[in-house]
Design a protein around this motif. Structure first.
Motif, mmCIF file in Angstrom:
data_model
loop_
_atom_site.group_PDB
_atom_site.id
_atom_site.type_symbol
_atom_site.label_atom_id
_atom_site.label_comp_id
_atom_site.label_asym_id
_atom_site.label_seq_id
_atom_site.Cartn_x
_atom_site.Cartn_y
_atom_site.Cartn_z
ATOM 1 N N HIS A 44 0.789 -1.228 0.000
ATOM 2 C CA HIS A 44 0.000 0.000 0.000
ATOM 3 C C HIS A 44 0.826 1.285 0.000
ATOM 4 O O HIS A 44 0.268 2.365 -0.187
ATOM 5 N N CYS A 45 2.134 1.197 0.210
ATOM 6 C CA CYS A 45 2.957 2.407 0.290
ATOM 7 C C CYS A 45 4.202 2.302 -0.583
ATOM 8 O O CYS A 45 5.270 2.795 -0.210
ATOM 9 N N SER A 46 4.085 1.646 -1.718
ATOM 10 C CA SER A 46 5.224 1.506 -2.619
ATOM 11 C C SER A 46 4.953 2.216 -3.935
ATOM 12 O O SER A 46 3.829 2.197 -4.438
ATOM 13 N N TYR A 47 5.994 2.834 -4.467
ATOM 14 C CA TYR A 47 5.906 3.438 -5.793
ATOM 15 C C TYR A 47 6.108 2.355 -6.847
ATOM 16 O O TYR A 47 6.510 1.221 -6.552
ATOM 17 N N ASN A 48 5.898 2.720 -8.090
ATOM 18 C CA ASN A 48 6.143 1.777 -9.180
ATOM 19 C C ASN A 48 7.623 1.400 -9.269
ATOM 20 O O ASN A 48 7.964 0.309 -9.708
ATOM 21 N N SER A 49 8.492 2.309 -8.824
ATOM 22 C CA SER A 49 9.935 2.058 -8.910
ATOM 23 C C SER A 49 10.540 1.563 -7.601
ATOM 24 O O SER A 49 11.759 1.355 -7.529
ATOM 25 N N THR A 50 9.735 1.352 -6.562
ATOM 26 C CA THR A 50 10.260 0.994 -5.248
ATOM 27 C C THR A 50 10.959 -0.361 -5.274
ATOM 28 O O THR A 50 10.424 -1.346 -5.775
ATOM 29 N N LYS A 51 12.171 -0.384 -4.721
ATOM 30 C CA LYS A 51 12.926 -1.622 -4.593
ATOM 31 C C LYS A 51 13.422 -1.765 -3.163
ATOM 32 O O LYS A 51 13.469 -0.797 -2.400
ATOM 33 N N LEU A 52 13.789 -2.994 -2.818
ATOM 34 C CA LEU A 52 14.382 -3.252 -1.514
ATOM 35 C C LEU A 52 15.702 -2.505 -1.403
ATOM 36 O O LEU A 52 16.432 -2.357 -2.393
ATOM 37 N N GLN A 53 16.048 -2.057 -0.205
ATOM 38 C CA GLN A 53 17.269 -1.293 0.014
ATOM 39 C C GLN A 53 18.491 -2.175 0.257
ATOM 40 O O GLN A 53 19.605 -1.679 0.355
ATOM 41 N N SER A 54 18.287 -3.475 0.391
ATOM 42 C CA SER A 54 19.399 -4.369 0.682
ATOM 43 C C SER A 54 19.293 -5.619 -0.186
ATOM 44 O O SER A 54 18.317 -5.818 -0.903
ATOM 45 N N HIS A 55 20.305 -6.463 -0.107
ATOM 46 C CA HIS A 55 20.297 -7.708 -0.858
ATOM 47 C C HIS A 55 19.161 -8.600 -0.364
ATOM 48 O O HIS A 55 18.828 -8.597 0.822
ATOM 49 N N ARG A 56 18.590 -9.385 -1.256
ATOM 50 C CA ARG A 56 17.444 -10.229 -0.890
ATOM 51 C C ARG A 56 17.803 -11.232 0.197
ATOM 52 O O ARG A 56 16.956 -11.607 0.999
ATOM 53 N N LEU A 148 -3.431 -10.151 22.505
ATOM 54 C CA LEU A 148 -3.568 -9.364 21.287
ATOM 55 C C LEU A 148 -2.188 -8.900 20.819
ATOM 56 O O LEU A 148 -1.404 -8.347 21.593
ATOM 57 N N VAL A 149 -1.893 -9.133 19.537
ATOM 58 C CA VAL A 149 -0.615 -8.727 18.944
ATOM 59 C C VAL A 149 -0.887 -7.617 17.930
ATOM 60 O O VAL A 149 -1.640 -7.813 16.967
ATOM 61 N N VAL A 150 -0.290 -6.461 18.145
ATOM 62 C CA VAL A 150 -0.500 -5.295 17.279
ATOM 63 C C VAL A 150 0.631 -5.230 16.255
ATOM 64 O O VAL A 150 1.805 -5.087 16.620
ATOM 65 N N CYS A 151 0.282 -5.344 14.984
ATOM 66 C CA CYS A 151 1.273 -5.355 13.902
ATOM 67 C C CYS A 151 0.888 -4.359 12.813
ATOM 68 O O CYS A 151 1.022 -4.640 11.623
ATOM 69 N N ILE A 152 0.412 -3.186 13.221
ATOM 70 C CA ILE A 152 -0.048 -2.211 12.234
ATOM 71 C C ILE A 152 1.080 -1.317 11.733
ATOM 72 O O ILE A 152 0.906 -0.564 10.779
ATOM 73 N N GLY A 153 2.251 -1.388 12.362
ATOM 74 C CA GLY A 153 3.407 -0.651 11.863
ATOM 75 C C GLY A 153 3.329 0.844 12.077
ATOM 76 O O GLY A 153 2.309 1.395 12.495
ATOM 77 N N LYS A 154 4.445 1.498 11.760
ATOM 78 C CA LYS A 154 4.552 2.951 11.947
ATOM 79 C C LYS A 154 4.365 3.719 10.656
ATOM 80 O O LYS A 154 4.268 4.943 10.656
ATOM 81 N N TYR A 155 4.317 2.996 9.537
ATOM 82 C CA TYR A 155 4.284 3.659 8.242
ATOM 83 C C TYR A 155 2.951 3.400 7.541
ATOM 84 O O TYR A 155 2.294 2.399 7.764
ATOM 85 N N GLY A 156 2.596 4.325 6.674
ATOM 86 C CA GLY A 156 1.332 4.184 5.948
ATOM 87 C C GLY A 156 0.149 4.626 6.785
ATOM 88 O O GLY A 156 0.258 4.918 7.980
ATOM 89 N N ASP A 157 -1.004 4.708 6.158
ATOM 90 C CA ASP A 157 -2.292 4.998 6.803
ATOM 91 C C ASP A 157 -2.462 6.459 7.221
ATOM 92 O O ASP A 157 -3.376 7.129 6.783
ATOM 93 N N ILE A 158 -1.588 6.955 8.106
ATOM 94 C CA ILE A 158 -1.756 8.317 8.611
ATOM 95 C C ILE A 158 -0.546 9.165 8.236
ATOM 96 O O ILE A 158 0.541 9.006 8.798
#
Length: 513
Positions: A44-56, A148-158
């Motif tokens: 949900h928060c990636s551009y068309n050109s977004t790639k991983l920053q490190s080796h797979r 309850l395990v919260v895994c909503i992350g810090k990025y995206g949404d707001i």
């Protein structure tokens, strides 16, 4: 409608959510995902050109290697989504996920008298009730969970939107204003149409802003193309790639020997003095060595983009990024322009202006200004637990990056950052699974708070950018302590030479019983 009762609930099906579900699968968890797919920010928060920053190979689960793990190219966000889906299908995690299920309320129904007593394994009684609204339906379904395990992350949404003076915000601008989160939702054609032959201003200088500037330059290659202006407020070091003067980058920060040079929590007084007096010059020299390569390889001084702080400070705050391949070649052609601004700025009808009197005309302004992770969590947590987010350091104190000592029967996965956030989430999910199964005991609340305070102090002393829970300079030590707490051996390699000088990764933490 009676609540659906389950032992374990997980909110979010991003990287952390599916890792947690996999390691709690024997409890048949219910995973509540607001969207129609797994993947979180990669979806949900990636551009068309977004790639991983490190080796797979640095971004893989310990028990599910990439099929083409020796491929030297950084995988695209679509390849990563395919990998995550393959992982979820392989371990039959998708059967636990309830898609299009948005959490709208969470309330504590456990024993209030046990809040200060520390962690207690689930004992058959619900502690949390969660209200969920399914997309396209008006009714609310309640769920009751023991844990309850919260895994909503810090990025995206707001999105984080800057504050502007009265009548000087986006409403006075006659062009289009959007946040990078809005841009992520555009398909390739719509994104190109937005940027093509437009005067675009990108506010920001982190990874999303750098990628967006290159996409903007690509869209403006024609005869009517306009330059993209990046408004740079805080400078950060970026690497051209993961080699420095012919040496692999992991030698400097990701081996046990290299991390020995850095302060860590729970170190002795003698080691503290050694770090301060003997090892500090060596750390400084390594940082300068890397900076010299970056300045030789990238024209930072030419464009006024050389930071005043050390490279180590960016690495220690998990803010290091890889420079997009065409960034400076496009700048050399005039398609990307850098505007430094350390003061205030605001909108006018034609674009934006700065407190030094300068102005930039624009058709489109994109705010690559980050996300409000704290506000995101506040929308989930009820009082009085919401007040625990107002911590002085700006970082929520999580024991082992997972448990808040004062929030009962709840865990947070994905809020700790390191060299590989996927590895961090997986190892802490393993730890959490064993904790819920009562395979080891946690220390007292006071001891846990003391430990998190020590970690925050190390971060604060290492970098001025310590507003993240980043353990990059002591990640191996952090993993050592987690392994020891679970009853695992902390040294994971076969020889002392490999233990000292080879990089640590997810494969080193393949479960060994």
């Amino acid at each position: 409608m009676a609540p659906v009762v389950s032992k374990v609930g997980i909110i979010g099906a991003g990287v952390s959510g599916i890792a947690a579900a996999k390691h709690l699968t024997h409890h048949n968890p219910i995973v509540l995902e607001a969207s129609d797919s797994i993947g979180g920010v990669w979806r949900h928060c990636s551009y068309n050109s977004t790639k991983l920053q490190s080796h797979r190979r640095d971004y893989e689960f310990s028990d599910f290697p990439w099929n083409d793990r020796d491929n030297p190219e950084y995988p695209s966000h679509l390849e990563i989504l395919d990998y995550l889906n393959s992982y979820a299908e392989h371990f039959d995690v998708l059967k636990f996920v309830r898609f299009n299920s948005k959490v709208v309320e969470v309330r504590f129904v456990g024993d209030w008298e046990t809040i200060d007593a520390g962690f207690k394994p689930p004992a058959g009684q619900p502690a949390w009730e969660v209200a969920v609204q399914t997309s396209g339906e008006d009714t609310i379904q309640w769920y009751a969970f023991e844990f309850l395990v919260v895994c909503i992350g810090k990025y995206g949404d707001i999105p984080r939107i800057p504050d502007f003076p009265h009548n000087k915000g986006p409403q006075v601008f006659q062009g289009q204003v959007l946040h990078s989160l809005d841009y992520c939702k555009l398909d390739k054609e719509a994104a190109s149409d937005l940027l093509k032959d437009k005067k675009v201003v990108v506010v920001g200088y982190k990874k999303s802003a750098l990628d967006l500037a290159v996409e903007c330059a690509d869209a403006n290659q024609g005869p009517k193309g306009q330059p993209c202006t990046m408004v740079v407020r805080t400078l950060h070091w970026t690497l051209p790639h993961y080699w420095v003067w012919g040496l692999p980058f992991f030698l400097f920060y990701s081996t046990r020997a290299s991390q020995f040079l850095h302060p860590r929590p729970n170190q002795s007084v003698l080691r503290t003095l050694t770090c301060l007096l003997a090892l500090s010059p060596l750390r400084h020299a390594i940082s300068k060595f890397i900076e010299s390569y970056i300045l030789w390889k990238l024209p930072l001084e030419k464009y006024g983009l050389k930071p005043d702080h050390s490279f180590e400070e960016d690495y220690a705050s998990c803010q290091m990024a890889i420079t997009p391949e065409n960034l400076f070649s496009e700048a050399d052609k005039g398609r990307i322009v850098f505007k430094r601004s350390q003061g205030n700025w605001w909108f006018n009808k034609d674009g934006i202006e700065f407190d030094d009197g300068s102005k930039i005309d624009a058709d489109v302004v994109v705010l690559a200004t980050g996300y409000d992770g704290k506000k995101k969590l506040k929308a989930i947590l009820p009082d009085p637990f919401r007040s625990l987010l107002e911590y002085p350091s700006g970082i929520m104190p999580l024991y082992r990056g997972t448990i808040h000592p004062l929030i009962p029967n709840m865990a947070f996965v994905g809020y700790l950052e390191s060299v590989s956030n996927l590895h961090s989430s997986e190892l802490r999910s393993i730890w959490l699974g064993r904790l819920i199964d009562n395979k080891f005991k946690l220390p007292s609340v006071d001891k846990m708070l003391e430990q998190t305070t020590k970690e925050l102090e190390v971060m604060k002393d290492t970098t001025r950018f310590y507003k993240r829970f980043c353990i990059s300079t002591f990640s191996i030590n952090h993993s050592d302590e987690i392994c020891e707490e679970m009853g695992w051996t902390s040294w994971r390699k076969n020889t002392w030479l490999a233990e000292a000088f080879s990089p640590y990764g997810s494969q080193d933490y393949l479960q060994k019983y």
